[in-house]
Design a protein around this motif. Structure first.
Motif: not given
Length: 318
Positions: A209-218, A238-239, A302-308
């Motif tokens: 879920m964290a990588e989905r928010f960031i959009g790339v491999l961390v 960037e994130a 908020l939904e993104s933070l809850l998902d993470i």
């Protein structure tokens, strides 16, 4: 009576025109109400849990222990320097590895960015910290810090070995002492740069879920425990996403803000602070802070933070 007919014609014309105007407006699309502007975070780092000052945290060498060692050849005529033994990471953007150096009884927090900084990062960090003056005002040795070094009454920020370095205090140091600390840290940075990836298996459940928010491999991982409290950090240049469990069953200072923060559907209590990119809540015995920051800044739903944080919730109920 001869004037009655023209007046009557004028009244009929006005009524017809008004009717046409109303009909015309009825055929138009209704005006949409103005949409509220989505708030975006205005911070570069989430608030630190109480008690994080270098007395607990990650063991190992860091900038503060390096500048108090025998390899530091900068003269220190006026005060004693003592390094607190442990370090931590602020989960900001850029994320900094931090430690505390006590200079003549005055604590100074030293931070070295965890990843190499892209162009423009130094200026952004300096502006956010309110450091607008050239570091040269502190003395001639500031030339060693590079042309972009900036200072204020309570700190200094500069670049070394492609990392952003910041030194901050609450009440400030004398100019000469602040400069000696900065030059010492600059010389030590190449020796204290840490590997980018430090993972804890407990954090892996939120990795997707964290990588989905960031959009790339961390590129950055900073997972660790302090007195049993878990910190999980994922990041790029960037994130950054961070989940930080408080060291204590402490209060939630964000709840005392004016106006009060928005309630969140999690925890007892829980709050959502979109201007800080933060979700904070009490779950079980501990307070948990979930934050997400991006450059350029964007709305953090908020939904993104809850998902993470959702996959980690069972851990906070232990």
């Amino acid at each position: 009576m001869p004037t009655a007919r023209p007046v009557l014609s004028l009244i009929v014309s006005v009524v017809l025109l008004a009717g046409c105007s109303v009909a015309h407006r009825a055929n138009e699309k209704p005006l949409e109400p103005p949409r509220p502007v989505a708030p975006i975070p205005t911070v570069i780092a989430p608030p630190q849990p109480e008690g994080v000052d270098g007395t607990v945290g990650q063991p190992g060498n860091h900038a503060c222990t390096a500048v108090t060692g025998p390899d530091n050849l900068v003269k220190r005529p006026s005060s004693q320097w003592i390094a607190k033994p442990f370090g931590w990471n602020d989960g900001g953007l850029p994320a900094f590895d931090l430690c505390t150096l006590v200079v003549g009884g005055q604590p100074a927090v030293i931070g070295v960015s965890s990843l190499a900084a892209p162009p423009g990062t130094l200026e952004r960090v300096a502006n956010t910290l309110g450091m607008y003056e050239p570091a040269e005002k502190l003395g001639g040795a500031a030339r060693d810090l590079g042309p972009g070094a900036r200072t204020s009454g309570t700190g200094i920020v500069f670049e070394a070995a492609q990392r952003i370095v910041r030194v901050t205090t609450t009440s400030g140091l004398l100019d000469g002492e602040l400069l000696r600390v900065a030059v010492s840290v600059r010389n030590a940075v190449p020796r204290v740069i840490r590997p980018a990836r430090q993972s804890d298996s407990a954090c892996q459940v939120s990795n997707a879920m964290a990588e989905r928010f960031i959009g790339v491999l961390v590129q950055l991982r900073r997972d660790y425990r302090m007195n049993g409290a878990l910190t999980c950090i994922w990041g790029t240049t960037e994130a950054t996403v961070a989940i930080v469990e408080s060291l204590h069953a402490d209060s939630i200072p964000e709840a005392r803000q004016t106006p009060p923060p928005r309630p969140a559907p999690i925890g007892r209590p829980g709050y959502y602070l979109p201007d800080q990119g933060e979700l904070v809540f009490r779950k079980g015995r501990r307070v948990v802070r979930v934050s997400a920051l991006t450059d350029p800044p964007r709305e953090i739903p908020l939904e993104s933070l809850l998902d993470i944080v959702e996959p980690l919730l069972p851990l906070f109920l232990r």
